[in-house]
Design a protein around this motif. Structure first.
Motif, PDB file in Angstrom:
ATOM      1  N   LEU A   1     -33.484  -1.071 -32.521  1.00 26.67           N
ATOM      2  CA  LEU A   1     -34.162  -0.165 -31.782  1.00 26.67           C
ATOM      3  C   LEU A   1     -35.671  -0.147 -32.156  1.00 26.67           C
ATOM      4  CD1 LEU A   1     -31.908   3.024 -32.489  1.00 26.67           C
ATOM      5  CD2 LEU A   1     -32.021   1.825 -30.396  1.00 26.67           C
ATOM      6  N   LEU A   2     -36.202  -0.617 -32.882  1.00 26.09           N
ATOM      7  CA  LEU A   2     -37.532  -0.892 -33.305  1.00 26.09           C
ATOM      8  C   LEU A   2     -37.827  -2.128 -32.486  1.00 26.09           C
ATOM      9  CD1 LEU A   2     -37.874  -0.880 -37.193  1.00 26.09           C
ATOM     10  CD2 LEU A   2     -38.914   0.677 -35.731  1.00 26.09           C
TER      11      LEU A   2
ATOM     12  N   LEU B   1     -20.492   4.210 -30.732  1.00 27.29           N
ATOM     13  CA  LEU B   1     -21.568   5.506 -30.921  1.00 27.29           C
ATOM     14  C   LEU B   1     -22.846   4.717 -31.484  1.00 27.29           C
ATOM     15  CD1 LEU B   1     -19.222   8.102 -32.102  1.00 27.29           C
ATOM     16  CD2 LEU B   1     -19.918   7.884 -29.900  1.00 27.29           C
ATOM     17  N   ARG B   2     -23.197   3.619 -31.508  1.00 24.40           N
ATOM     18  CA  ARG B   2     -24.153   3.118 -32.083  1.00 24.40           C
ATOM     19  C   ARG B   2     -25.303   3.698 -31.290  1.00 24.40           C
ATOM     20  NH1 ARG B   2     -25.346  -1.141 -35.237  1.00 24.40           N
ATOM     21  NH2 ARG B   2     -23.237  -1.947 -34.947  1.00 24.40           N
ATOM     22  N   PRO B   3     -26.597   4.232 -31.953  1.00 30.58           N
ATOM     23  CA  PRO B   3     -27.531   5.072 -31.349  1.00 30.58           C
ATOM     24  C   PRO B   3     -28.452   4.247 -30.410  1.00 30.58           C
ATOM     25  CG  PRO B   3     -27.654   5.818 -33.603  1.00 30.58           C
ATOM     26  CD  PRO B   3     -26.657   4.586 -33.537  1.00 30.58           C
ATOM     27  N   LYS B   4     -28.925   4.867 -29.382  1.00 33.63           N
ATOM     28  CA  LYS B   4     -29.663   4.064 -28.173  1.00 33.63           C
ATOM     29  C   LYS B   4     -30.906   4.273 -28.185  1.00 33.63           C
ATOM     30  CE  LYS B   4     -25.596   3.162 -26.153  1.00 33.63           C
ATOM     31  NZ  LYS B   4     -24.781   3.882 -26.930  1.00 33.63           N
ATOM     32  N   VAL B   5     -31.448   5.312 -29.056  1.00 33.12           N
ATOM     33  CA  VAL B   5     -32.705   5.411 -29.494  1.00 33.12           C
ATOM     34  C   VAL B   5     -33.099   5.893 -30.825  1.00 33.12           C
ATOM     35  CG1 VAL B   5     -33.570   6.027 -26.931  1.00 33.12           C
ATOM     36  CG2 VAL B   5     -32.698   7.756 -28.602  1.00 33.12           C
ATOM     37  N   LEU B   6     -34.286   5.778 -31.325  1.00 28.48           N
ATOM     38  CA  LEU B   6     -34.350   5.882 -32.900  1.00 28.48           C
ATOM     39  C   LEU B   6     -34.119   7.307 -33.024  1.00 28.48           C
ATOM     40  CD1 LEU B   6     -37.558   3.939 -33.503  1.00 28.48           C
ATOM     41  CD2 LEU B   6     -35.607   3.915 -34.798  1.00 28.48           C
ATOM     42  N   GLU B   7     -34.328   8.402 -32.209  1.00 32.20           N
ATOM     43  CA  GLU B   7     -34.345   9.890 -32.466  1.00 32.20           C
ATOM     44  C   GLU B   7     -32.615  10.167 -32.774  1.00 32.20           C
ATOM     45  OE1 GLU B   7     -38.012   8.855 -30.818  1.00 32.20           O
ATOM     46  OE2 GLU B   7     -36.047   8.351 -30.076  1.00 32.20           O
TER      47      GLU B   7
ATOM     48  N   GLY C   1     -43.189   9.555 -41.387  1.00 31.89           N
ATOM     49  CA  GLY C   1     -42.685   8.319 -42.055  1.00 31.89           C
ATOM     50  C   GLY C   1     -43.354   6.988 -41.729  1.00 31.89           C
ATOM     51  N   PRO C   2     -43.239   6.028 -42.719  1.00 32.77           N
ATOM     52  CA  PRO C   2     -44.014   4.861 -42.305  1.00 32.77           C
ATOM     53  C   PRO C   2     -43.369   4.099 -40.902  1.00 32.77           C
ATOM     54  CG  PRO C   2     -42.150   4.474 -44.179  1.00 32.77           C
ATOM     55  CD  PRO C   2     -42.342   5.885 -43.647  1.00 32.77           C
ATOM     56  N   LEU C   3     -42.430   4.151 -40.595  1.00 31.81           N
ATOM     57  CA  LEU C   3     -42.061   3.311 -39.403  1.00 31.81           C
ATOM     58  C   LEU C   3     -42.460   4.268 -38.366  1.00 31.81           C
ATOM     59  CD1 LEU C   3     -38.144   2.420 -39.870  1.00 31.81           C
ATOM     60  CD2 LEU C   3     -40.452   0.953 -39.984  1.00 31.81           C
ATOM     61  N   GLY C   4     -42.393   5.650 -38.395  1.00 33.21           N
ATOM     62  CA  GLY C   4     -43.039   6.641 -37.420  1.00 33.21           C
ATOM     63  C   GLY C   4     -44.480   6.361 -37.098  1.00 33.21           C
ATOM     64  N   ARG C   5     -45.158   6.203 -38.309  1.00 32.12           N
ATOM     65  CA  ARG C   5     -46.943   5.844 -38.359  1.00 32.12           C
ATOM     66  C   ARG C   5     -46.891   4.541 -37.578  1.00 32.12           C
ATOM     67  NH1 ARG C   5     -46.577   8.208 -43.418  1.00 32.12           N
ATOM     68  NH2 ARG C   5     -46.775   5.991 -44.240  1.00 32.12           N
TER      69      ARG C   5
END
Length: 434
Positions: free
Chosen positions: A71-72, A22-28, A41-45
Motif C-alpha cells: 500500500l505504501l 480481505l487484504r486491505p486496499k488502502v492504508l486506512e 506516525g513515522p510512515l504517516g509523516r
C-alpha cells in the motif's frame, strides 16, 4: 520476477484464502498499526511529505508487513517489487536491481519489498547498500527477528527500523467482523469461543482469519463453545517459540521480574516458559545468572539455591523437578538485591583496559631468584596475619594507577555487614597513612 502471489498459485483465477481476499486496499484499512501509519506516525509523516525512505519492518507474523509495504508503494507511486529472501539469491538480486535501474531511467521508482530479509547473509545484505544510496530502490525489509542481531550495521544505518505490534484483542475482533461481513453471516461461536479464537490467533491477523475461514466452513447449526472450537480446529495458540524472539522476550521477563522482587510475576513467566517447552537447564542457567548479577553478596545463599535447583531437576526430572525451579525463582525474587559486585567488576575491567600492562608494585612480587631480590622484589612486604587485626593496610595497586574503589556494597542484606568491614579497614588504612 513473477509476483509472489502468482508464484503461490493465488492469481485471480485460483482459489484464494480469506486472509488474501480481505487484504486491505488502502492504508486506512490496516488494523493495529496506528502508531506507524497514523498522521503522527513515522510512515504517516513520510506520506504527508510525499517521500518514502527505506525502512525495516520488525514484528511478529500476521501483523501486516507485506500489506503495508504494498500500500505504501501504491500511495507514493512506486513500482512494487516483492521478493522472499528464503527463495532468492544473488542472481535474483542482480536482475531486480537491473530492472529497477531501467525503470529509474524512465522516471519510475521501485519499492523493493524483501520478506524475511534476515535470511540473507552479510554479503547479500551489503549488495543493497549502493542501490539504496543512489535511489535505485527504496528498500522495505520485513523480519520477525531482532534486526540488531540479524542485519548488518551498514544496512541498519540506511534504513529506519519500525516495530509492528502484535494485534491486540480489538484489532483481531475487527478482522472477525470483516470476515462476517464478507460471508454475510455471523460466525457460529459463543462469546467465550469467540474470545478463545482470538486467543488462539495470538496477535496474528492472518491466523485469525484462517481460523475464521475454518469455522465458517464447518457450517455448524448451533454456536460452538470453546471445547467444540478446539476440537474442530485441532489447534491452540502458540504459547512460546523457543527458537525465536519470544524466547528472549520471556526469559527477559523472568529475569526482570526477579530483579524487581515480584515473585508472582516471576512464577508466571517461569510457568509460561515451561509450558511452552523451554529447556529447563536453560532456565536454571538464567536463575544462576540472576543470583550473581542482581543479588550477589546481598544474599550469598542465592547462588547456592539456584545451583541446587539445577541439581534437583537433574535428579528428579519433570514434572517434579520443576518445583525446584519454582522454589529457586521465589527465593531469588524475594532476596535482597544488589548489583554491586556486577558493577564493581565492570569498573575494574574498564580500569584494566585503560591501564594496560602496568606491573604490580614490587613489594607484593615474589623473589625466587637472587637477581629479583636485588631488584627489590618482595622488599617491604608485610604479612597480614602478623599485623594487628590481621590487616597491614599496604597498597596493592600499581603506583601508576593509584588506589581505586570499585566495590560499593549496598545497605541491604549481607552486604550491609561487608560495608562495615570495608569501612573499618578504610579507617585502619587512613591511620597507617597519617
Amino acid at each position: 520476477m513473477s509476483n509472489l502471489f502468482e508464484a503461490a498459485g493465488m492469481d485471480e483465477g485460483a482459489p484464494r484464502p480469506l486472509a488474501d481476499r480481505l487484504r486491505p486496499k488502502v492504508l486506512e484499512e490496516v488494523v493495529g498499526q496506528e502508531h506507524l501509519i497514523g498522521p503522527k506516525g513515522p510512515l504517516g509523516r513520510m506520506l504527508a511529505q510525499g517521500h518514502l525512505s527505506s525502512v525495516i519492518f520488525w514484528g511478529p507474523p500476521g501483523t501486516g508487513k507485506t500489506t503495508i509495504a504494498r500500500l505504501l508503494a501504491d500511495r507514493v507511486g512506486l513500482h512494487f517489487e516483492p521478493m522472499s529472501a528464503i527463495f532468492s539469491g544473488v542472481a535474483d538480486l542482480k536482475k531486480i536491481f537491473e530492472a529497477a535501474r531501467g525503470r529509474r531511467s524512465t522516471g519510475k521508482g521501485t519499492l523493493l519489498f524483501v520478506d524475511e530479509i534476515h535470511r540473507f547473509n552479510r554479503a547479500q545484505q551489503d549488495s543493497f547498500l549502493p542501490v539504496m544510496e543512489d535511489g535505485t530502490v527504496t528498500l522495505v525489509g520485513a523480519t520477525t527477528e531482532n534486526p540488531s542481531f540479524e542485519l548488518n550495521a551498514a544496512l541498519l544505518s540506511r534504513a529506519q527500523v519500525l516495530v509492528l505490534n502484535r494485534l491486540d484483542d480489538a484489532a483481531l475482533e475487527e478482522l472477525l467482523s470483516r470476515a462476517e461481513a464478507f460471508y454475510g453471516e455471523s460466525l457460529p461461536l459463543t462469546e467465550d469461543a469467540r474470545a478463545s479464537l482470538r486467543a488462539m490467533a495470538d496477535g496474528d491477523g492472518r491466523y485469525a482469519l484462517n481460523l475464521a475461514e475454518e469455522v465458517h466452513a464447518l457450517r455448524a447449526v448451533e454456536p460452538m463453545d470453546t471445547a467444540a472450537l478446539i476440537t474442530a480446529v485441532q489447534r491452540r495458540a502458540p504459547l512460546y517459540d523457543k527458537g525465536r524472539e519470544g524466547h528472549y522476550n520471556l526469559v527477559s521477563a523472568l529475569h526482570k521480574s526477579i530483579r524487581g522482587s515480584d515473585c508472582d510475576a516471576a512464577l508466571y513467566w517461569l510457568a509460561r516458559m515451561l509450558v511452552g517447552g523451554e529447556e529447563p537447564l536453560y532456565i536454571a542457567r538464567r536463575l544462576v545468572r540472576a543470583a550473581i548479577e542482581d543479588i550477589g553478596l546481598a544474599d550469598p545463599e542465592a547462588v547456592h539455591q539456584a545451583l541446587a535447583a539445577k541439581d534437583v531437576f537433574d535428579f528428579l526430572g519433570a514434572p517434579e523437578g520443576e518445583l525446584a525451579l519454582a522454589q529457586a525463582t521465589i527465593y531469588l525474587a524475594t532476596a535482597p538485591k544488589s548489583n554491586a559486585a556486577y558493577a564493581a567488576f565492570g569498573a575494574a575491567k574498564r580500569s584494566a583496559r585503560d591501564t594496560g600492562s602496568v606491573a604490580p608494585p614490587a613489594h607484593i612480587l615474589n623473589a625466587p631468584t637472587k637477581l629479583m631480590k636485588e631488584l627489590g622484589y618482595g622488599a617491604g612486604y608485610e604479612y597480614d596475619h602478623d599485623a594487628p587485626q590481621a590487616f597491614s593496610g599496604q597498597d596493592y595497586f600499581p603506583e601508576e594507577v593509584g588506589r581505586q574503589e570499585f566495590y560499593q556494597p549496598v545497605e541491604r542484606g549481607f552486604e550491609r555487614e561487608i560495608g562495615k568491614r570495608l569501612a573499618y579497614w578504610r579507617k585502619l588504612r587512613e591511620e597507617r597513612e597519617a
